[in-house]
Design a protein around this motif. Structure first.
Motif, short mmCIF file in Angstrom:
data_model
loop_
_atom_site.label_atom_id
_atom_site.label_comp_id
_atom_site.label_asym_id
_atom_site.label_seq_id
_atom_site.Cartn_x
_atom_site.Cartn_y
_atom_site.Cartn_z
N TYR A 79 -12.70 42.60 11.30
CA TYR A 79 -11.26 43.05 11.70
C TYR A 79 -11.02 44.38 11.27
CZ TYR A 79 -6.40 43.19 12.34
OH TYR A 79 -5.16 43.64 12.77
N PHE A 84 -4.44 46.09 14.40
CA PHE A 84 -3.07 45.75 14.26
C PHE A 84 -2.23 46.95 14.65
CE2 PHE A 84 0.16 45.61 10.80
CZ PHE A 84 1.00 44.56 11.79
N SER A 87 -1.39 47.67 18.15
CA SER A 87 -0.60 46.62 18.88
C SER A 87 0.98 46.71 18.48
CB SER A 87 -0.96 44.97 18.14
OG SER A 87 -2.23 44.92 18.87
#
Length: 249
Positions: A79, A84, A87
């Motif tokens: 990840y 993040f 988004s």
């Protein structure tokens, strides 16, 4: 791992959802490989274009990487905070997000980031924050349009000193969104230098609190500074909503 056959309605979305769920549940880990394209077609019971569309989506969202010429299936990626960040930036930029919601969230992030920075900062962090503060002071005196960037740098240095990745990421995204509000606020200001000096005084108080290791005071000064800077640019109902946070730090 094996996947079950899916219905053909929104098939590529269902494939994406199942693979993402397998990653979330730890069934697929960074470095693992998905089955080959042909094997995925067989397992899911779908066509080649459907599998390719699902892989395109998973690559775009940073879940997998496909290497041209590699006979093995796509690789599961670790990840990345950048996913993040992207988004969150899209979410904060949508028209349905009100300016007071963005400012409230900024208070929550920046105030608590300052509180953490007061406790977690290192000597290197303090040197970086002080250097950014000197630039902020100079920008306030010049009143030449560079204040917004200097304020961003000062706040970013504090967020880094919090040593919390989520504080750094979310605060950085919000800084970009709020920049437009800063520019509009200054455009409406009749005495720009006075406004910037007032903001710099709050920044000085935040710096002093962080140096002293006084987290609650640092958080309080951040909250007061944000409220003082933006309240006059909001309508009465928005002002009331932003003022709710004045007693929470």
């Amino acid at each position: 791992m094996e996947f079950e056959t899916i219905s053909r309605q929104s098939a590529h979305e269902a494939i994406v959802e199942r693979i993402e769920r397998a990653v979330d549940e730890g069934l697929l880990r960074p470095g693992d490989r998905l089955p080959s394209e042909r094997r995925l077609m067989e397992q899911f019971g779908v066509s080649r274009p459907t599998v390719r569309e699902a892989m395109r989506v998973l690559q775009a969202t940073g879940v997998v990487a496909a290497h041209p010429g590699d006979p093995r299936g796509p690789e599961i990626l670790a990840y990345s905070p950048a996913v993040f960040e992207k988004s969150l930036a899209r979410l904060a930029a949508v028209d349905t997000m009100s300016r007071v919601e963005i400012l409230q969230f900024r208070v929550v992030i920046e105030a608590n980031g300052s509180l953490l920075a007061a406790h977690n900062r290192t000597e290197d962090d303090l040197r970086e924050i002080r250097a950014a503060h000197r630039e902020l002071q100079a920008a306030a005196e010049r009143a030449d349009g560079g204040f917004g960037a200097a304020a961003d740098s000062f706040q970013a240095a504090i967020r880094r000193a919090s040593h919390n990745q989520l504080v750094s990421i979310t605060g950085g995204v919000l800084a970009g969104v709020v920049r437009a509000l800063i520019d509009r606020r200054l455009a409406d200001e009749t005495d720009v230098r006075r406004r910037l000096r007032a903001s710099e005084r709050y920044a000085s108080a935040v710096l002093a609190a962080i140096v002293a290791g006084d987290g609650p005071t640092a958080a309080r000064e951040v909250t007061l500074g944000i409220h003082a800077y933006y309240a006059g640019h909001l309508d009465p109902a928005e002002q009331d909503q932003l003022a709710l946070l004045l007693g929470e730090t």
